[in-house]
Enzyme design. Sequence first.
Site, PDB file in Angstrom:
ATOM      1  N   GLU A 281      36.448  41.113  45.396  1.00 43.26           N
ATOM      2  CA  GLU A 281      35.169  40.423  45.521  1.00 43.26           C
ATOM      3  C   GLU A 281      35.076  39.654  46.836  1.00 43.26           C
ATOM      4  OE1 GLU A 281      32.122  37.526  42.998  1.00 43.26           O
ATOM      5  OE2 GLU A 281      34.181  37.814  42.279  1.00 43.26           O
TER       6      GLU A 281
ATOM      7  N   PHE B 131      33.394  45.798  32.901  1.00 41.00           N
ATOM      8  CA  PHE B 131      34.121  47.049  32.674  1.00 41.00           C
ATOM      9  C   PHE B 131      33.121  48.202  32.630  1.00 41.00           C
ATOM     10  CE2 PHE B 131      37.892  45.051  30.131  1.00 41.00           C
ATOM     11  CZ  PHE B 131      38.384  44.521  31.312  1.00 41.00           C
TER      12      PHE B 131
ATOM     13  N   HIS C  97      36.472  33.134  30.694  1.00 44.26           N
ATOM     14  CA  HIS C  97      35.561  34.257  30.866  1.00 44.26           C
ATOM     15  C   HIS C  97      34.790  34.485  29.574  1.00 44.26           C
ATOM     16  CE1 HIS C  97      33.680  37.778  32.147  1.00 44.26           C
ATOM     17  NE2 HIS C  97      34.703  38.515  32.522  1.00 44.26           N
TER      18      HIS C  97
END
Length: 417
Positions: free
Chosen positions: A316, A403, A342
């Site tokens: 990222e 994902f 998360h």
Amino acid sequence: MQLKRVVVTGLGALTPIGNTLQEYWDGLVNGKSGAAPITYYDTEKHKTKFACEIKNFNVEDFIDKKEVRRMDKFAQYAIVASDEAIKDAGISLENVNKHRVGVIWGAGIGGLQTFQDEVMNYAAGDGTPRFNPFFIPKMIADIAPGHISMRNGFMGPNYTTVSACASSANALVDAFNYIRLGMCDVIVSGGSEAAVTIAGMGGFNSMQALSTRNDSPETASRPFDATRDGFVLGEGAGALVLEEYEHAIARGAKIYCEVGGGGLSSDAYHLTAPHPEGIGVIAVMENCLRDAGLKPEDVDHINTHGTSTPLGDVAELKAIKAVFGDHAKNININSTKSMTGHLLGAAGAIEAIASILAMQHGIVPPTINHTTVDENIDPSLNLTLNKAQKREIKVAMSNTFGFGGHNACVLFKKFEN
């Protein structure tokens, strides 16, 4: 056609570091970790024994006991956060056209606890298929916006976006587009997740995705740190009320910010791993900037996906450097997952809220738990390490990836009448 302006008029949050919007913000600026030993089940035989659970929360303070029994926790969380956002926005059936108010919600998994419980109960029986009549309505991912719309009488578009951890960011982009195209006046958007379960933790552990720092849960989520070893699972919900600008002005609404643009892309690379050079991430940020009609140098702050995984964090930041060039070092970059963990399908929503509040208050929350420099990360980048930083923010971006290679980016601008 002339696109409508879209603003944010309400916010609501139920997170591991605060059960209201104000508590959430206080936790962010003070660098509070939401990670602690799991209380929901016996973790003795589990590799990871901690998570970012919701704390000091009694759902029956918000929802009738009879209704609670008919909802999975992810839907309960959705109602609590959306109630706060709707109240914050001052929306009611008296000041809106109910047919032009929608609910677009994100959930990466949905009712995992319900699914787990029903299947385990069946497996423990004699083989007779006895299931709770609310099994399916509690489990399905689309049920959260259904509950929100029924609770409030909103009869506009109503559905769930499912794109793993990008789900609620996808929901925000969809809501933004519905309103700016003139199809709705108001949309309640966001996401919720409740995957801190035996199946959820066990599944992510089997993928070696979770941190196993059981000796120090509160420091386990450490984005950009050389010693990071996986993400920390969280739960909760975030809700935003998006509204057409003229509609908000006409009813005298408070306005947090303007939604400037949204971008989507796909890695088309791997089931779970990001492209090592961040190709899809480069595309999604460029798409978002193009949609907003802004240049890279206009951006002041980026709330990264920043999950604390060895591959994802580096990819990222490479993508940010590729898009923003020399300006990247002038941007306050952070990862609030260092505090909240998360939240999977709810991550995009609560991180969008963090970006908006950072803009409103002129304070960038920190990336906590950083102790060791990663030689694979450019040291000139300002990752807002360990302590909140004051700065004026006129443009903020929030990145969320899932994902399957799903990428979503939402851009917010400081409101100017």
